[in-house]
Scaffold this motif. Structure first.
Motif, short mmCIF file in Angstrom:
data_model
loop_
_atom_site.label_atom_id
_atom_site.label_comp_id
_atom_site.label_asym_id
_atom_site.label_seq_id
_atom_site.Cartn_x
_atom_site.Cartn_y
_atom_site.Cartn_z
N CYS A 226 0.71 -1.41 0.09
CA CYS A 226 0.12 -0.15 0.07
C CYS A 226 0.76 1.31 -0.07
N PHE B 120 -0.68 5.39 2.98
CA PHE B 120 -0.21 5.92 4.27
C PHE B 120 -1.23 6.69 5.12
N CYS B 121 -2.38 5.88 5.37
CA CYS B 121 -3.11 6.45 6.26
C CYS B 121 -2.49 6.57 7.47
N PHE C 176 -2.90 6.16 10.81
CA PHE C 176 -3.06 4.99 11.89
C PHE C 176 -2.62 3.78 11.39
N CYS C 177 -2.15 3.61 10.01
CA CYS C 177 -1.98 2.14 9.56
C CYS C 177 -0.58 1.57 9.41
N VAL D 124 0.16 -1.01 7.77
CA VAL D 124 0.42 -1.86 6.39
C VAL D 124 1.27 -1.31 5.38
N PRO D 125 1.57 -0.17 5.10
CA PRO D 125 2.65 0.07 4.12
C PRO D 125 3.92 -0.13 4.66
N GLN E 68 -4.58 -5.32 -0.32
CA GLN E 68 -4.77 -4.32 0.74
C GLN E 68 -5.42 -2.98 -0.02
N ASN E 69 -5.32 -2.96 -1.34
CA ASN E 69 -5.95 -1.85 -2.12
C ASN E 69 -6.25 -2.32 -3.33
N HIS F 84 -10.64 0.83 -1.54
CA HIS F 84 -10.40 2.19 -1.03
C HIS F 84 -11.38 3.22 -1.96
N ARG G 184 -6.88 10.09 4.74
CA ARG G 184 -7.92 9.13 3.78
C ARG G 184 -8.07 9.81 2.25
FE1 SF4 Z 1 -3.80 1.25 5.57
FE2 SF4 Z 1 -5.74 0.77 3.77
FE3 SF4 Z 1 -4.85 3.16 4.45
FE4 SF4 Z 1 -3.32 1.59 3.25
S1 SF4 Z 1 -5.27 2.39 2.51
S2 SF4 Z 1 -2.65 2.81 4.74
S3 SF4 Z 1 -4.02 -0.44 3.98
S4 SF4 Z 1 -6.02 1.68 5.76
#
Ligand code: SF4
Ligand code: SAH
Ligand code: F3S
Length: 462
Positions: free
Chosen positions: A166, A169-170, A172-173, A175-176, A210-211, A249, A288
Motif C-alpha cells: 500500500c 499511508f493512512c 493510523f496504519c 500496512v505500508p 490491501q488496495n 479504497h 484518507r
Molecule cells: Fe492501511 Fe488501507 Fe490506508 Fe493502506 S489504504 S494505509 S492499507 S488503511
C-alpha cells in the motif's frame, strides 16, 4: 530434503495472510512437508501474524508462550520442533521477536515466503534465521502454482491475491510498512491461477489486495490493466460462477469499475468499502484523502449502476482528536449509507505511524462507549437488511454439509451463510434459494424453482 515432515500453519489477520499461508504450504509440500491440523504433531510450526492493532500483535506472544511447552515436549520425545514467525509482526518487529521469545527459530516477512526452504536450512545450520529485508525479486514468480489436490480440498470458494502492499499511508496504519510498496501481479498469472482453481472445482473467486481497486497489473497486451478489466476477464474463465474483490479504497472507484458492476452479473452485489469515519475533520487527519460527501457520492454512483448493491465498512472510533460531534457524524453515515454490516475497532496506536505521535488521545472508556454505540447502530442496520431478505429468492453457492443432516450451507450474494435442505450432489452449484427464516448468524432457505423474483433494489438500500 527427504522423508515426511509435518507442517502446521496458523493464520491471523486478513485474507492476504490466509492466502499466503496456503501458498507457503504448497511450497513446502514440494519439500516433503504434509499439513497437520494438530500443532502437537508438527515438526515445523508457522504463525502467520498480524500487526494491525496492538491486541493482534500481543496475541502472538501469548501463543508463543504456549508453544514453548510444545517444543519442550517434542524435545523430550527426541523430536525437533522448528518454530517460525511469519507475516506482519515478523516484518515490523524482526529480531525483537527472538529477544522476547527465544522459542522462535525463524522470523521472516511477507515478501520472503519463496525463500522459505533456504531459511529453514539456515535456521537448522545456524540455530536461528531472521529475514525482514524486502527482496528485489517478486515472491509470486517463485512460489509454485496452487496445488490441485490442495485447492480442491479447500472448497468451492477461493481467494486470489492480485495486488499487495500500500502506498496510501493512512496515519493510523502499519500496512505500508509491513507489506511494503504497492505491487500488482501480471494479468496472465492471475488468469492462469483462476483457471487452475476452477479446474479444481472452485466456483467463486475473491480477488484480494490491501488496495485491490488500485490494481494495475501488466496485461497480456503490454498495457497496464485496471481492476475492472481484470474482473471482466476473470468472469470469462470457464467454471467461475461468482466474483468478488476486497478490500477497496473509496478513492480508487473508477468509472470503469462502476461500469463493471453494471455489466457483470457474476460480480456479487456486495462491496466492502471502508470509510473509517463519517467526520471530514477526522478523515483529513487520517489522511484518507476523501471527505464524507465524496464517499456518499461514490456509493450513489455504484448504486445507480447496480441498485441491489449492499455495502459494508470498517470503522475506527476514538482516533486522536475525535470529538463527540465527529463521532455523531460517524453514526449518521451508518444510517445514510444503510450499511449491511461493518467491522468497528477502537483506535490502537501503532509504533512508527504518524497518528501514534498525537497527544490528543481519546480516553479508553470513551473509546469503549463509542464502540458500543457504533456496534449497536450497525447491528440495527444489519438486522434490518437481513429482515428484508426474508421471502426473497437469490443465488446461493452451496459449499458443504450444513448443521443438520440433509442440510447444506452456502453463501448468499451478500455473504450471509444460508442453511438449505439439499442433496449433497449440489455442493459446488449456484442455486436459487428462497429465504424462509432468519437465524442469529445465518439465514434459512428452501431450494426455489428456476427463476424467482431476485432481490429488489429496496433490499439493499437504506
Ligand atoms: Fe492501511 Fe488501507 Fe490506508 Fe493502506 S489504504 S494505509 S492499507 S488503511
Ligand atoms: N486497506 C484497507 C484496510 C486494511 S486494515 C482500507 O484502506 O480500508 C483493516 C482495518 O483495520 C482498517 O480498515 C481499519 O478499520 C482497521 N485498522 C487499521 N489500523 C488500525 C489501528 N491502528 N487501530 C484500529 N483499527 C485499525
Ligand atoms: Fe494484519 Fe498484515 Fe493483514 S497487519 S490485516 S495481516 S496486511
Amino acid at each position: 530434503m527427504s522423508g515426511t515432515r509435518k507442517l502446521h500453519v496458523k493464520s491471523y489477520g486478513c485474507q492476504m495472510n490466509v492466502y499466503d499461508s496456503h501458498r507457503m504450504a504448497d511450497l513446502l509440500a514440494r519439500e516433503g512437508y504434509v499439513e497437520t491440523a494438530q500443532a502437537e504433531d508438527a515438526d515445523l510450526l508457522i504463525l502467520n501474524t498480524c500487526h494491525i492493532r496492538e491486541k493482534a500483535a500481543e496475541k502472538i506472544y501469548s501463543e508463543l508462550g504456549r508453544i514453548r511447552g510444545l517444543k519442550q515436549r517434542a524435545a523430550a520425545d527426541g523430536r525437533r520442533l522448528t518454530v517460525a514467525v511469519a507475516g506482519c509482526v515478523a516484518q515490523a518487529e524482526g529480531e525483537e521477536i527472538v529477544r522476547r521469545a527465544p522459542v522462535v527459530d525463524l522470523v521472516f516477512g511477507p515478501q520472503s515466503y519463496h525463500r522459505l526452504p533456504a531459511l529453514i536450512a539456515r535456521a537448522a545450520a545456524e540455530g536461528r534465521a531472521v529475514e525482514t529485508e524486502f527482496p528485489v525479486e517478486d515472491k509470486f514468480d517463485f512460489l509454485p502454482a496452487p496445488a490441485r489436490a490442495v485447492t480442491a480440498s479447500r472448497g468451492v470458494a477461493a481467494f486470489v491475491t492480485v495486488q499487495e502492499g500500500c502506498d496510501k499511508f493512512c496515519t493510523f496504519c502499519v500496512v505500508p510498512y509491513t507489506r511494503g510498496a504497492e505491487i500488482s501481479r501480471p494479468v496472465a498469472k492471475i488468469l492462469g491461477e483462476v483457471a487452475a482453481l476452477a479446474e479444481a472445482g472452485v466456483r467463486e473467486v475473491t480477488l484480494i489486495g490491501q488496495n485491490v481497486n488500485a490494481f494495475h497489473g501488466a496485461g497480456p497486451d503490454g498495457e497496464p490493466w485496471g481492476l475492472a478489466r481484470l474482473l471482466r476477464a476473470v468472469a470469462e474463465v470457464p467454471g467461475i460462477l461468482r466474483l468478488r474483490y476486497t478490500t477497496s479504497h473509496p478513492r480508487d472507484v473508477s468509472d470503469d469499475l462502476v461500469a463493471a458492476h453494471r455489466d457483470l452479473p457474476k460480480l456479487a452485489p456486495q462491496l466492502h468499502l471502508p470509510v473509517q469515519s463519517g467526520s471530514d475533520r477526522i478523515l483529513a487527519a487520517m489522511n484518507r484523502r476523501h471527505g464524507r460527501d465524496d464517499y456518499l457520492r461514490t456509493v450513489d454512483r455504484l448504486r445507480a449502476a447496480r441498485p441491489d448493491l449492499a455495502f459494508s465498512s470498517d470503522f475506527i472510533v476514538g482516533f486522536p482528536g475525535e470529538t463527540e460531534a465527529d463521532f455523531a457524524d460517524t453514526l449518521r453515515i451508518v444510517d445514510e449509507v444503510g450499511f449491511a454490516g461493518a467491522f468497528s475497532f477502537k483506535y490502537s496506536p501503532r509504533p512508527g505511524t504518524p497518528a501514534a505521535r498525537e497527544d490528543a488521545r481519546v480516553p479508553e472508556p470513551e473509546k469503549a462507549e463509542r464502540l458500543q454505540r457504533l456496534q449497536e447502530a450497525v447491528g440495527r442496520r444489519q438486522a434490518a437488511f437481513n429482515a428484508r431478505c426474508r421471502g426473497l429468492t437469490f443465488d446461493v453457492l452451496l459449499e458443504k454439509p450444513g448443521r443438520r443432516p440433509g442440510q447444506l450451507v452456502g453463501r448468499s450474494p451478500y455473504l450471509q451463510p444460508v442453511q438449505v435442505m439439499a442433496p449433497d450432489r449440489l455442493v459446488g452449484e449456484l442455486v436459487p434459494v428462497t429465504v424462509t427464516d432468519l437465524g442469529t448468524n445465518s439465514l434459512f432457505g428452501a431450494l426455489a424453482g428456476a427463476g424467482g423474483p431476485g432481490v429488489p433494489a429496496s433490499a439493499a438500500g437504506a
